[in-house]
Design a protein around this motif. Structure first.
Motif, PDB file in Angstrom:
ATOM      1  N   LEU A   1      -4.735 -11.150   0.233  1.00 43.37           N
ATOM      2  CA  LEU A   1      -4.167  -9.856   0.614  1.00 43.37           C
ATOM      3  C   LEU A   1      -5.225  -8.877   1.147  1.00 43.37           C
ATOM      4  O   LEU A   1      -4.883  -7.868   1.765  1.00 43.37           O
ATOM      5  CB  LEU A   1      -3.461  -9.237  -0.600  1.00 43.37           C
TER       6      LEU A   1
ATOM      7  N   LYS B   1       4.819  -6.649   1.649  1.00 41.36           N
ATOM      8  CA  LYS B   1       4.797  -6.787   0.192  1.00 41.36           C
ATOM      9  C   LYS B   1       5.738  -5.743  -0.395  1.00 41.36           C
ATOM     10  O   LYS B   1       5.740  -4.601   0.046  1.00 41.36           O
ATOM     11  CB  LYS B   1       3.370  -6.521  -0.294  1.00 41.36           C
TER      12      LYS B   1
ATOM     13  N   LEU C   1       3.023  -4.192  -4.972  1.00 43.49           N
ATOM     14  CA  LEU C   1       1.720  -3.699  -4.535  1.00 43.49           C
ATOM     15  C   LEU C   1       1.206  -2.618  -5.480  1.00 43.49           C
ATOM     16  O   LEU C   1       0.039  -2.616  -5.856  1.00 43.49           O
ATOM     17  CB  LEU C   1       1.782  -3.156  -3.100  1.00 43.49           C
TER      18      LEU C   1
END
Length: 161
Positions: free
Chosen positions: A51, A29, A34
Motif C-alpha cells: 500500500l 481502500k 485505511l
C-alpha cells in the motif's frame, strides 16, 4: 524525522492536506479500513507494504521512502528532474554537489595524479556552468576568462598543501 514507518505514513497523509476519505477512495481502500491501518493503537489492523506506493502517489509525498533511506544510512535524491522557475532543474545542483565532493575527496586524499584531478575539475566546471549559465547571465565572463577553473585549481592546491 519520524520514529516509525507508520509515523512517516501518518505525517505524509497529514501533510498532503487531503481528507483520509479522499485518499482511501483514490487508492481503492475502504475508508474505515485505511483509518484503522493508520491507527498505531489498533492491534488488529496493519498497513501492508504493497500500500506504500499507492499512498505516496495519492499524497504526493515521499516521507516513508525518506524514513527508509534514513534508517539505512542513505541520502535520497530524486531522479526525475523538474524545471524550476529559473530553468534550473532539481537534479543539476545535486550533480554539481556530487562532482565537487569527488574533487574535494581527491584533493584531500593527496594520492590522486594530475590527470584525475584535472578530470574532476572539468566535471565540476561542466556542472557549475550548467547551473550558473541559467541563473546568472554574467557567467559568460567566468567561462571566457577561465576564472572558475582558476578558482577550483587554487582550492585544490590549498587542500593538498
Amino acid at each position: 524525522m519520524s520514529d516509525s514507518m507508520l509515523d512517516a505514513v501518518n505525517l505524509m497523509v497529514e501533510e498532503s492536506g487531503k481528507p483520509i476519505k479522499a485518499i482511501a477512495e483514490e487508492i481503492g481502500k475502504p475508508y474505515s479500513t485505511l483509518k484503522r491501518e493508520l491507527n498505531e493503537f489498533d492491534e488488529g489492523a496493519k498497513l501492508g507494504a504493497e500500500l506504500l506506493l499507492p499512498l505516496m502517489l495519492a499524497c504526493s509525498g515521499d516521507q516513508p521512502l525518506q524514513y527508509l533511506a534514513d534508517r539505512r544510512g542513505y541520502n535520497l535524491i530524486r531522479r526525475k528532474s523538474r524545471a524550476g522557475q529559473d530553468g534550473v532543474t532539481e537534479f543539476q545542483p545535486v550533480a554539481l554537489f556530487l562532482a565537487a565532493s569527488r574533487l574535494l575527496e581527491l584533493c584531500q586524499d593527496g594520492q590522486a595524479d594530475r590527470l584525475e584531478v584535472t578530470q574532476a575539475v572539468d566535471a565540476v566546471i561542466e556542472e557549475a556552468e550548467a547551473v550558473l549559465s541559467r541563473r546568472f547571465p554574467v557567467h559568460a565572463a567566468f567561462r571566457r576568462h577561465g576564472l572558475l577553473r582558476c578558482l577550483l585549481e587554487k582550492v585544490c592546491s590549498r587542500q593538498r598543501g
